[in-house]
Write a protein that holds these residues in place. Sequence first.
Motif, mmCIF file in Angstrom:
data_model
loop_
_atom_site.group_PDB
_atom_site.id
_atom_site.type_symbol
_atom_site.label_atom_id
_atom_site.label_comp_id
_atom_site.label_asym_id
_atom_site.label_seq_id
_atom_site.Cartn_x
_atom_site.Cartn_y
_atom_site.Cartn_z
ATOM 1 N N VAL A 109 0.833 -1.212 0.000
ATOM 2 C CA VAL A 109 0.000 0.000 0.000
ATOM 3 C C VAL A 109 0.863 1.257 0.000
ATOM 4 O O VAL A 109 0.625 2.200 -0.771
ATOM 5 C CB VAL A 109 -0.947 -0.001 1.216
ATOM 6 C CG1 VAL A 109 -1.623 1.367 1.371
ATOM 7 C CG2 VAL A 109 -2.010 -1.081 1.062
ATOM 8 N N LEU A 110 1.880 1.280 0.859
ATOM 9 C CA LEU A 110 2.744 2.465 0.941
ATOM 10 C C LEU A 110 3.492 2.697 -0.370
ATOM 11 O O LEU A 110 3.636 3.840 -0.823
ATOM 12 C CB LEU A 110 3.735 2.308 2.094
ATOM 13 C CG LEU A 110 3.135 2.417 3.509
ATOM 14 C CD1 LEU A 110 4.178 2.076 4.560
ATOM 15 C CD2 LEU A 110 2.588 3.821 3.759
ATOM 16 N N LEU A 111 3.974 1.612 -0.993
ATOM 17 C CA LEU A 111 4.684 1.759 -2.260
ATOM 18 C C LEU A 111 3.756 2.272 -3.355
ATOM 19 O O LEU A 111 4.143 3.109 -4.173
ATOM 20 C CB LEU A 111 5.301 0.425 -2.684
ATOM 21 C CG LEU A 111 6.513 -0.045 -1.869
ATOM 22 C CD1 LEU A 111 6.926 -1.446 -2.296
ATOM 23 C CD2 LEU A 111 7.685 0.905 -2.026
ATOM 24 N N LEU A 112 2.515 1.782 -3.371
ATOM 25 C CA LEU A 112 1.546 2.245 -4.365
ATOM 26 C C LEU A 112 1.184 3.710 -4.150
ATOM 27 O O LEU A 112 0.824 4.417 -5.093
ATOM 28 C CB LEU A 112 0.282 1.378 -4.318
ATOM 29 C CG LEU A 112 0.450 -0.067 -4.814
ATOM 30 C CD1 LEU A 112 -0.837 -0.859 -4.612
ATOM 31 C CD2 LEU A 112 0.851 -0.089 -6.291
ATOM 32 N N LEU A 113 1.295 4.173 -2.909
ATOM 33 C CA LEU A 113 1.028 5.582 -2.610
ATOM 34 C C LEU A 113 2.211 6.477 -2.968
ATOM 35 O O LEU A 113 2.115 7.700 -2.860
ATOM 36 C CB LEU A 113 0.687 5.749 -1.117
ATOM 37 C CG LEU A 113 -0.664 5.170 -0.667
ATOM 38 C CD1 LEU A 113 -0.805 5.278 0.842
ATOM 39 C CD2 LEU A 113 -1.811 5.906 -1.364
#
Length: 427
Positions: free
Chosen positions: A12-16
């Motif tokens: 999730v953090l990488l996609l953000l």
Amino acid sequence: MVMFAIFAGVLVLLLLGVTTAVTMGFASIATFLMAGGDASRLFLVPQRMFSQVSGITLMSIPFFLLMGNLMSVGGISKSLFGFGRVCLGHKAGGLSNAAIVACIVMAAMSGSAAACAAGIGMIAIAEMTKSGYDRAFSCATIAAGGALGPIIPPSITLILFAGLTQTSVNALFAAGTVPGLLLGLAFMLWSSYVCKKEGYTVTPKATWAERWVGFKDAFWSLLTPVIVIGGMFAGLFTATEAAAVASFYVFILGLFVFKTLKLKDIPSILWNTVEQTAKVMFVIATAGFFQYVLLYTRIPQQTIAFVSTTFSSMAVVLLIIIAILVIMGCFMEGTAILLITVPIFVPIAKSFGYDLIQLGIVMCIALAVGVLTPPVGLNLYVMASITGEKVMEIAKHALGYVVIMILVAIAVAFIPGLSLGLAGIVG
């Protein structure tokens, strides 16, 4: 559940758009606290981060990055492709094979996928297009050739694996040589098949005089991998010393032999190297606390227990490992995947008595697939930025190379001699 939460949080953090290092740091701290860790023990974060990057093995990374930056402006890639062109250009797929051969030699210098693809791409694409090659296929071929960078020694990925597992860098480098060359040969056969099928034109056969001139132009460049790899295998250098010596050698080539490197370029090259080193080391540093969190939550032990009770053979586990790495490579950068999965996969391999050197090569090849698969596909974007081609069009033509890499990863996983044979010979 804890392991699922870690991977979900990281994704999730990488996609953000959060950077890899910050993502791993936040995910590690959050997991530690969720698992009941004492907040007062978060002083371990800087301690673990520092200890993770203080090993002597990792000192070679900035020198290899410096060598790659020096090569990008030092004229080496041009001489390598020129020599390959006069030797192979008259055969079916000659120019594409010349680009792959140049990537192989570049890989034996820089250890970086992007550096190989960018260095050769800027030189080779124009000539391949002039000869009637499809630009998307040309981009895919050079992107695949660049993927050899993390496999053929010296490899930054293998250096990281050695640092994380306390295995021998020289042994990993020796083990990566045959699989890397095998991949390069398979790429050349595939590109020849495609070129013959599509009817791409060939260049006129060069005379022996022209080949001699091409060899003389490339001679000093061809000595670079001899210095790096030969020096280490002969016991003259450690990996760090070889990287430092080779960086100085490439600097001399660019400044005095090819004369494409100017003294005014040095400050920017050094600054770029510092920035790249800081980014890589920050990711590795955060992995230090991540490994501590995994041990604290007993995830490796639980995973080993689950795998050993579910699967009775390492063969199935190896296929699962390769599949996981290839799928993760579609969404995450290779270094982050390596740092996340090594603490899980290495204990599993040990429990089955599987050789860690062989595992390192298998993981390295599987991770390298990620530079050719969207949406992350680093080399796809490198080639797209150079040529203006669409990323998905390049990815479509790269599919054959992806299949080859997966098949070679499986072969290396099940045939120990492919990776451990040369490692045993050189000791």
